[in-house]
Design a protein around this motif. Sequence first.
Motif, mmCIF file in Angstrom:
data_model
loop_
_atom_site.group_PDB
_atom_site.id
_atom_site.type_symbol
_atom_site.label_atom_id
_atom_site.label_comp_id
_atom_site.label_asym_id
_atom_site.label_seq_id
_atom_site.Cartn_x
_atom_site.Cartn_y
_atom_site.Cartn_z
ATOM 1 N N UNK A 151 49.584 43.911 41.159
ATOM 2 C CA UNK A 151 49.739 45.352 41.304
ATOM 3 C C UNK A 151 50.130 46.022 39.992
ATOM 4 N N UNK A 152 50.625 45.229 39.030
ATOM 5 C CA UNK A 152 50.992 45.770 37.719
ATOM 6 C C UNK A 152 49.797 45.844 36.772
ATOM 7 N N UNK A 153 48.680 45.229 37.153
ATOM 8 C CA UNK A 153 47.493 45.234 36.304
ATOM 9 C C UNK A 153 46.718 46.539 36.472
ATOM 10 N N UNK A 154 45.915 46.904 35.481
ATOM 11 C CA UNK A 154 45.180 48.186 35.563
ATOM 12 C C UNK A 154 44.022 48.133 36.552
ATOM 13 N N UNK A 155 43.839 49.211 37.273
ATOM 14 C CA UNK A 155 42.723 49.402 38.193
ATOM 15 C C UNK A 155 41.858 50.565 37.683
ATOM 16 N N UNK A 156 40.669 50.654 38.211
ATOM 17 C CA UNK A 156 39.832 51.813 37.948
ATOM 18 C C UNK A 156 39.176 52.248 39.252
ATOM 19 N N UNK A 172 39.222 49.130 41.950
ATOM 20 C CA UNK A 172 38.979 47.716 41.712
ATOM 21 C C UNK A 172 39.632 47.323 40.387
ATOM 22 N N UNK A 173 39.889 46.021 40.262
ATOM 23 C CA UNK A 173 40.501 45.526 39.038
ATOM 24 C C UNK A 173 39.619 45.816 37.829
ATOM 25 N N UNK A 174 40.256 46.146 36.727
ATOM 26 C CA UNK A 174 39.529 46.146 35.463
ATOM 27 C C UNK A 174 39.406 44.704 34.984
ATOM 28 N N UNK A 175 38.307 44.379 34.379
ATOM 29 C CA UNK A 175 38.075 43.018 33.907
ATOM 30 C C UNK A 175 38.955 42.721 32.696
ATOM 31 N N UNK A 177 41.553 39.843 32.718
ATOM 32 C CA UNK A 177 42.873 39.317 33.065
ATOM 33 C C UNK A 177 42.816 37.795 33.096
ATOM 34 N N UNK A 178 43.938 37.152 32.863
ATOM 35 C CA UNK A 178 44.007 35.698 32.956
ATOM 36 C C UNK A 178 45.436 35.280 33.270
#
Length: 307
Positions: A151-156, A172-175, A177-178
Amino acid sequence: MATELRCPDSMPCHNQQVNCASTQNPEQQQPDELIPDHAGGNSDSAAKLTLLRGRVRSSSVPAERDLQAGGDATLNSESNGGTGNSDAPASDSLLGDCELSRQIGAQLKLLPMNDQIRELQTIIRDKTASRGDFMFSADRLIRLVVEEGLNQLPYKECMVTTPTGYKYEGVKFEKGNCGVSIMRSGEAMEQGLRDCCRSIRIGKILIQSDEETQKAKVYYAKFPPDIYRRKVLLMYPILSTGNTVIEAVKVLIEHGVQPSVIILLSLFSTPHGAKSIIQEFPEITILTTEVHPVAPTHFGQKYFGTD
């Protein structure tokens, strides 16, 4: 949504209500109202209201005890016995949270506390818990932390079409991440991340402390080749001193990763561990379920059956 530690107002509203209630006619007071004991005869009046990340609890444990630098007695008990002191305070006090918020700030995020999380924490800390119950509870708690980490990762924003032809505006998630696990206890969190992100890439770091100097040394590191362009979920369940995580972040920086794109996923942290990491890397984000002077350092051994 994880909660940030914030200092309480200098004059809480409940104090104002207590003062008002003390001036009322006793015949007008309701049975559930708080009647202060000015004579000191009521032992309950000595209890302090403490905040446990989202809920208020009553505790007679002095607030200053949680953050004493000399809490080595309980820490050593955990390290030597592997289970910690069952008499240790169950939660950080209101003063403890306030002090942490001043020293660490918004970079430390805590999952909102509820009875479900509290039960999982209790089972993990219980020395009498079976390994099956321990692993089941640990996996559940890991899943909750991973979900909040995502939930802390960026969405668009995106638009999709439903089977009925309706246009739905979603996200949706932005590409890019790892995940990176710090071996070996960090590997316990990998499956929880893969359960949420099936195709996510996961790197590994092996760091061990020298038995004589207690300094952390990197023995192995393997990352996706383009990790410098990705946001990193760094997985390490127990933050005790913070030294292992600090060395791991240094390795990531050597590979081009900026601390501002690192989210550290942890289950338990000590105040010293969280403070050490934030002082070294002020831009890193730490996500955990609990900040407590006693960390369950037996986690890795019990999870992998080597205790």
